[in-house]
Every structure is written in structure tokens, then in C-alpha cells.
Enzyme design. Structure first.
Site, mmCIF file in Angstrom:
data_model
loop_
_atom_site.group_PDB
_atom_site.id
_atom_site.type_symbol
_atom_site.label_atom_id
_atom_site.label_comp_id
_atom_site.label_asym_id
_atom_site.label_seq_id
_atom_site.Cartn_x
_atom_site.Cartn_y
_atom_site.Cartn_z
ATOM 1 N N GLY A 202 0.822 -1.208 0.000
ATOM 2 C CA GLY A 202 0.000 0.000 0.000
ATOM 3 C C GLY A 202 0.849 1.249 0.000
ATOM 4 O O GLY A 202 2.010 1.217 0.399
ATOM 5 N N PRO A 204 2.416 4.833 1.043
ATOM 6 C CA PRO A 204 2.847 5.266 2.372
ATOM 7 C C PRO A 204 1.686 5.881 3.147
ATOM 8 O O PRO A 204 0.890 6.614 2.578
ATOM 9 C CB PRO A 204 3.892 6.339 2.068
ATOM 10 C CG PRO A 204 4.361 6.050 0.700
ATOM 11 C CD PRO A 204 3.226 5.412 -0.025
ATOM 12 N N THR A 209 2.145 -0.528 8.776
ATOM 13 C CA THR A 209 2.797 -0.760 10.061
ATOM 14 C C THR A 209 1.755 -0.951 11.159
ATOM 15 O O THR A 209 1.852 -1.855 11.993
ATOM 16 C CB THR A 209 3.718 0.420 10.388
ATOM 17 O OG1 THR A 209 4.547 0.669 9.264
ATOM 18 C CG2 THR A 209 4.568 0.129 11.594
ATOM 19 N N GLU A 425 -8.840 31.837 -11.795
ATOM 20 C CA GLU A 425 -9.627 30.983 -10.903
ATOM 21 C C GLU A 425 -11.120 31.098 -11.196
ATOM 22 O O GLU A 425 -11.843 30.095 -11.165
ATOM 23 C CB GLU A 425 -9.347 31.330 -9.437
ATOM 24 C CG GLU A 425 -7.911 31.085 -8.986
ATOM 25 C CD GLU A 425 -7.408 29.686 -9.294
ATOM 26 O OE1 GLU A 425 -8.205 28.734 -9.304
ATOM 27 O OE2 GLU A 425 -6.192 29.549 -9.544
HETATM 28 P P1 ADP Z 1 2.512 2.895 6.553
HETATM 29 O O1 ADP Z 1 3.291 1.933 7.393
HETATM 30 O O2 ADP Z 1 1.562 2.237 5.609
HETATM 31 O O3 ADP Z 1 3.327 3.924 5.865
HETATM 32 P P2 ADP Z 1 1.498 3.647 9.097
HETATM 33 O O4 ADP Z 1 0.947 2.365 9.544
HETATM 34 O O5 ADP Z 1 2.812 4.023 9.649
HETATM 35 O O6 ADP Z 1 1.556 3.726 7.523
HETATM 36 O O7 ADP Z 1 0.411 4.771 9.372
HETATM 37 C C1 ADP Z 1 0.752 6.022 9.875
HETATM 38 C C2 ADP Z 1 -0.319 6.528 10.785
HETATM 39 O O8 ADP Z 1 -1.518 6.817 10.074
HETATM 40 C C3 ADP Z 1 -0.724 5.519 11.825
HETATM 41 O O9 ADP Z 1 0.069 5.644 12.961
HETATM 42 C C4 ADP Z 1 -2.157 5.847 12.106
HETATM 43 O O10 ADP Z 1 -2.252 6.790 13.113
HETATM 44 C C5 ADP Z 1 -2.644 6.455 10.834
HETATM 45 N N1 ADP Z 1 -3.439 5.482 10.072
HETATM 46 C C6 ADP Z 1 -3.108 4.933 8.887
HETATM 47 N N2 ADP Z 1 -4.083 4.105 8.462
HETATM 48 C C7 ADP Z 1 -5.025 4.100 9.398
HETATM 49 C C8 ADP Z 1 -6.291 3.424 9.549
HETATM 50 N N3 ADP Z 1 -6.751 2.581 8.611
HETATM 51 N N4 ADP Z 1 -6.999 3.666 10.650
HETATM 52 C C9 ADP Z 1 -6.550 4.520 11.591
HETATM 53 N N5 ADP Z 1 -5.383 5.178 11.525
HETATM 54 C C10 ADP Z 1 -4.631 4.995 10.441
HETATM 55 ZN ZN ZN Z 2 -5.430 26.831 -13.293
HETATM 56 MG MG MG Z 3 5.296 2.083 7.799
#
Ligand code: ADP
Ligand code: ZN
Ligand code: MG
Length: 636
Positions: A202, A204, A209, A425
């Protein structure tokens, strides 16, 4: 490592300093007043009253008490009496002298004799501290081969599935993994082959995580977390030995989860030249594969890995028995975003009028991390404004902040630039309002934000998964609205429309080459993207059509854009008075919200049906792949 070297240097310097002090002290004592032969002579002359022997030092006290005590050194190998005899002192002469052999404490001597071993001790102490320090600083810096994984024991889970909103399909897939980790026997009895690896894919910030942590929290098992880049050190072979160490450790704690974040750092395709044929990386990857193959049915260790570049992963990782489960975390749709908003506004004081559903609609393309950021920004804003509750104002402002960077009220804009932006705009907004398939205009502003001089925000009623040809055509006009307005009102065109034109080109080319939306050409895909166009990245295009088809494509693209241009020009010419009025108003008050913008139109509503049903023409497009599917604000 630098830390290690610094400590080493300090320890050496101190040791050398102590040693040299000891040496100098020792030498200083060698400087004596008398040779032993002279002492013998003085004994023979009967000048000496008393000789005090202390180690090798001999103190000479004279009968004449006014003479100062002098010092001499005897040779260490024989006694003083022997040496005096050697120099011809007779026993009688010797008896006339009191000889005192003193073995008591010589404080200096004692101090120095302690100091030398002390300096060694000190040195050892320093070494010890240094080792410990280095270890604490970088996990196990002195044991390069040890893995740096952090272990969470899973006894007090901090994250559960309840904290992950939206991603329902992904949670369902992982539910199975959780059940297996909780009751492995149940599955093994039935001879089921247990997944060894799960790959979370997925963009970022979509919560990879977070989800991995939730799995361990749900299953209540230990969780080893390491990032792919941590395997890779400067020494070849370190990565592989870390992998061995990590898996060995994990097996001891089985059942458990190993989470390898950003596995693309080690798992890149081998031998593509992409990221280099890095030997070290290759060895590390091989070791991971070997370990995963070595899992018996009773190992009960599951490897979860996360990546946002599945397209660059080595295909060997994806084979059965390795990361054969793949869980895709999409950008959340409108309901997903609402759910995530709910999670992150939990425990934050929201004003009662705040409508999370509406907010979710205003944030197309946002991922979980963006939403977390958005809610946090809003809370900060509210605090700065000394409010007790977070209101719609702060939330909507934060949407724009997250999307485009903070407002720049301070940028100096000349009056003519301001006029230009206002018309530009206004042009976007009016065309967007009039075209039946464009999303309703939410806001028009000439306040610069991020890179944009001003922008028009349109709010989709719902997320689009399929985009119709007519919507694309309308979006082309919408994007051209700015340029056409400049041309009509100011009789001059500027570089202000360059990003609009970029967008126009993309939409038009994709319509022809990817979505088969040409009237003349066969509905097929022209040109293969070289990399899987998964998350909006591609590395170039493989042309698989002839020169004449290329010409045909170019003609069709041109036709689309020119038609849209003419349509935009006709529309704005027809609505010229409205264009002037909106632009004037913008120059006056800078920002128009949806309601005040709609007042410029008779009846206050779109002349066409704004919710014309969309025809599904394209199959299986995802958000990222379909331009216009997530209508970004239209930058100036
Ligand atoms: P990735 O590892 O995919 O880059 P993370 O898991 O580190 O993303 O997500 C970063 C933050 O975004 C998380 O700590 C959380 O707070 C928020 N977040 C991301 N996805 C969700 C979700 N589905 N529900 C709630 N919070 C989310
Ligand atoms: Zn424009
Ligand atoms: Mg991550």
C-alpha cells in the site's frame, strides 16, 4: 562506530598520560646526591653517623648534624654491606656507622606502586564502558551479526484491529493469521498449510505498520519489528547473519510474528541493475528465503512484510511458501475516511456541528496518515485560537493545509498578478460549475497556498471508481477554464496555466491510449508501461504500435483538447459578465465559498443536472490509475 573510536582514543590518551607520569616520577628519583662509592669514602673517613636503607635508596646522615642528609642509591642486586665492602670499607669502619634497614611505608613509593596497576585498571574500565556504551547506543554494535530487531512481547497490546479503521478486507484476510497464531494446533490437525509470509502492499501512510502491530496485538504473541534497511550495513555478510540471528531468536519465542518493514530495501529484484547488483542485499535476501523455506510445519513463525513498491520486489519472494499472501491496503474510500476520522477524533472535543461524513467527502485521496495529520492540525489551530472545541473552520482549514501546505498570506502579489489570478480561478470555477459532470465547486480563492497562486476546490459527491468519457471531457474543459479566462479577459496568456496544461495532456492521452475512448481508434491499450503501474509510478513506456498509429494517437489527442478548448471558450464567452463579476468579487474578498459562488448564477443552481448518472466505461481502474478519479484542487 564513531562513538567506539572516540572512546578508544580517549582511553589510550589517558593510559599514556598516566604511564608517562609514573615514568617521570621514577626517573626523578634516580637523581641522587651521591654515588655509592662516595658514600663508601665518607664511611671510611668516619664522617657518617647513620645509613638508612629503604629499598634501593640509601639516606646518609652525617655526624656533623649541620650537614644535610644526602641520598644515594645502592645497586638492587646486592646488599649495602656487600657494596660498601667492595669499595674497601672494613668491618670496623662499618660498625662505627648505624645502619638502619627501613622497610616501612614510603608513601610516594606506595602511591606509585598502586598507580601503575590502577592505570591498567582504569584502562580496562574505560574499555568496558566503551563496549557497553556502544552496545546501548546501536543495539549491538559490537556484535554486528546480531539483528537489531525490537521485540514487543504482545502481553499488553497497544494496537488492535479496533484502531485500524476502514481497511475491512485487509483485516478479514489477517483475521485468519490471527486465528492461526492463537490456536495453531487446530489448523495443523487438519493438515492445513499455514501461511509463512504475508506481504502488506500500500501507499505510504495507508496503515501497513499499524495493521501489522494490530495483528500481533490481536493474537497476543511476541512481535519482532525490523526495517529492511537495518539489515544492510557496510559490511558484506552482516545482513545475512542478522537474518539468521533474527529468525533464530524468533523461533525461540514461537508462536510469534516477524515484521519486516520496507522490505523493498532488501527485496529488490536481483540483477535488474535497479538499485545495483548489490552483493550484500542479494545475500541478505537469499538468507531470508533460506530461513523461510526452512520453517517446518511446527515453526509457528509468521513473517509479515510491508512495502509500497511491490513492483520492484524480487519474484522469488512471492513464490508459494514465502510471501504467498498478499494484502493490499488501498487508499481509503469515503466511508473508510469517515471511519478513520472517527478513530482519530476519539477523545478530542469536537463542536457539535462538525459533520465527519462531510469532512470525509472533502478529503479525496487522503490516506490514514494524512487524516491523522489533519485532525492534529485542526486541534493545534483550535488551541492557538483559544477555542474550547475543534470546529468546522479549523478542520476545513487543515484539509487545505495538509493538501497544499500552509497559506502564504505574506507572498507579495502585484495588482496585475492578482487580477490575473482572479480571472484564472474564476474561469476554472465557472466552467466547473457549468459542465454537467464536474464536481460541484466548493471554494474559489486567490490566496496563495504552497506552490499554487490560487485555487479552485471542487468537492466530489462520492468517490469515483469508474470515470465516464463525458466526465473526462468536462474535466478537460474545467482544467482549461483558467487559461481561456486569461485570454478572454486580459487578451494575453501567461505561464500561470502550465500545470493545468500538464493535466489536460495527461487526461487526453490516457483517454486515447489507456481507456479506449477514441471514436476512431480500436479500443485497446497502446503502449505497455514497463513497470507495473501500481501506485502511480512508472519507468517509461514500451511502444508496441507502429509509427502510423502513433500519428493517429497524436491526432486524436489534439482533437480532444482542441474541441474541449473551443467548448470552454464558447462557454466563457457566453458567461462573460459572470466571469467579470466573479473575478471582481475575488479581487475584493479573495475567497468565495460554495454558497456565495453559486449566487452568481440564476436560480443558484447548475443549469444542467449535476448528478447525471455516470456510465461505467472503464473496467477495473483504481483510484491512482484514473486521472480525475480523485479530483485534486485545480492549481492556478
Ligand atoms: P505505513 O506503514 O503504511 O506507511 P502507518 O501504519 O505508519 O503507515 O500509518 C501512519 C499513521 O496513520 C498511523 O500511525 C495511524 O495513526 C494512521 N493510520 C493509517 N491508516 C489508518 C487506519 N486505517 N486507521 C486509523 N489510523 C490509520
Ligand atoms: Zn489553473
Ligand atoms: Mg510504515
Amino acid at each position: 562506530m564513531q562513538r567506539f573510536q572516540r572512546w578508544f582514543v580517549v582511553a589510550i590518551v589517558i593510559a599514556v598520560a598516566i604511564a608517562s607520569v609514573t615514568y617521570v616520577q621514577g626517573n626523578a628519583r634516580q637523581q641522587t646526591d651521591l654515588q655509592i662509592s662516595e658514600v663508601a669514602k665518607k664511611v671510611k673517613n668516619n664522617e657518617v653517623d647513620k645509613l638508612v636503607v629503604d629499598g634501593d635508596t640509601v639516606k646518609v646522615q652525617y655526624r656533623d648534624k649541620s650537614r644535610p642528609v644526602q641520598e644515594s642509591r645502592k645497586e638492587a642486586s646486592s646488599s649495602l654491606i656487600e657494596q660498601l665492602t667492595q669499595y674497601g670499607v672494613t668491618p670496623e669502619q662499618r660498625d662505627a656507622v648505624k645502619i638502619e634497614v627501613f622497610n616501612g611505608t614510603n608513601w610516594l613509593e606506595l602511591f606509585l606502586s598502586i598507580l601503575s596497576p590502577l592505570s591498567i585498571l582504569l584502562f580496562l574500565g574505560f574499555m568496558f564502558m566503551m563496549f557497553r556504551n556502544a552496545q546501548n547506543a546501536n543495539g549491538n554494535a559490537m556484535q554486528f551479526g546480531r539483528s537489531k530487531a525490537r521485540m514487543f512481547n504482545g502481553e499488553n497490546p497497544t494496537v488492535t484491529f479496533g484502531d485500524v479503521a476502514g481497511a475491512d478486507e485487509a483485516k478479514q484476510e489477517l483475521q485468519e493469521v490471527v486465528e492461526f497464531l492463537k490456536q495453531p494446533e487446530k489448523f495443523i490437525q487438519l493438515g492445513a498449510r499455514i501461511p509463512k509470509g504475508v506481504l502488506l502492499i500500500g501507499s505510504p501512510g495507508t496503515g501497513k505498520t499499524l495493521l501489522a502491530k494490530a495483528v500481533s496485538g490481536e493474537a497476543g504473541v511476541p512481535f519482532f519489528s525490523i526495517s529492511g534497511s537495518e539489515f544492510v550495513e557496510m559490511f558484506v555478510g552482516v545482513g545475512a547473519s542478522r537474518v539468521r540471528d533474527l529468525f533464530g531468536e524468533a523461533k525461540k519465542h514461537s508462536p510469534c510474528i516477524i515484521f519486516v518493514d520496507e522490505i523493498d530495501a532488501v527485496g529488490r529484484s536481483r540483477g535488474t541493475g535497479l538499485g545495483g547488483g548489490h552483493d550484500e542485499r542479494e545475500q541478505t535476501l537469499n538468507q531470508i528465503l533460506v530461513e523461510m523455506d526452512g520453517f517446518g510445519t511446527d515453526t509457528n513463525v509468521i513473517v509479515i512484510a510491508a512495502t509500497n513498491r511491490p513492483d520492484v520486489l524480487d519474484s522469488a519472494l512471492m513464490r508459494p511458501g514465502r510471501f504467498d499472501r498478499r494484502v493490499v491496503l488501498d487508499r481509503p474510500d469515503v466511508r473508510g475516511r469517515e471511519a478513520i476520522l472517527k478513530v482519530h477524533t476519539r477523545g478530542k472535543p469536537l463542536a457539535p456541528e462538525v459533520d465527519l461524513g462531510k469532512l470525509a467527502r472533502a478529503t479525496p485521496g487522503f490516506v490514514g496518515a494524512d487524516i491523522e495529520n489533519l485532525v492534529n492540525e485542526a486541534a493545534i489551530l483550535a488551541a492557538r485560537r483559544n477555542k474550547k472545541l475543534v470546529t468546522n473552520d479549523e478542520l476545513l482549514e487543515s484539509v487545505e493545509r495538509v493538501m497544499m501546505g500552509p497559506e502564504r498570506k505574506s507572498r507579495i502579489i502585484t495588482p496585475s498578478e492578482r487580477r490575473l489570478t482572479a480571472y484564472h480561478e474564476a474561469g476554472h470555477a465557472i466552467v466547473g460549475h457549468l459542465m454537467p459532470n464536474c464536481d460541484p465547486i466548493q471554494k474559489v480563492t486567490i490566496i496563495p497556498r504552497g506552490m499554487a497562486g490560487g485555487y479552485t476546490l471542487s468537492l466530489p459527491v462520492e468517490d469515483h471508481h469508474y470515470v465516464s468519457r463525458s466526465k473526462f471531457v468536462d474535466d478537460l474543459s474545467y482544467a482549461l477554464g483558467g487559461r481561456v479566462a486569461e485570454e478572454l479577459a486580459l487578451g494575453e496568456i501567461t505561464t500561470g496555466a502550465s500545470s493545468d496544461l500538464q493535466r489536460v495532456t495527461e487526461i487526453a492521452r490516457d483517454m486515447i491510449t489507456r481507456y479506449g475512448m477514441s471514436e476512431k481508434m480500436a479500443p485497446m491499450v497502446y503502449g505497455q508501461k514497463q513497470e507495473m503501474v501500481f501506485l502511480g509510478r512508472d519507468l517509461g513506456e514500451q511502444r508496441d504500435y507502429s509509427e502510423s498509429v502513433a500519428m493517429e494517437i497524436d491526432r486524436e489527442v489534439q482533437k480532444l483538447v482542441l474541441t474541449a478548448y473551443q467548448r470552454t471558450k464558447d462557454t466563457l464567452t457566453q458567461y462573460r459578465t459572470t466571469l467579470d463579476a466573479v473575478a471582481e468579487k475575488l479581487m475584493e474578498i479573495e475567497t468565495l465559498d460554495a454558497d456565495s459562488f453559486r449566487k452568481f448564477f440564476d436560480g443558484g443552481d447548475k443549469p444542467f443536472n449535476p448528478r447525471a448518472p455516470m456510465k461505467a466505461i472503464t473496467d477495473g481502474t483504481d483510484d491512482a490509475a484514473a486521472p480525475g478519479a480523485t479530483p485534486a484542487p485545480m492549481p492556478a
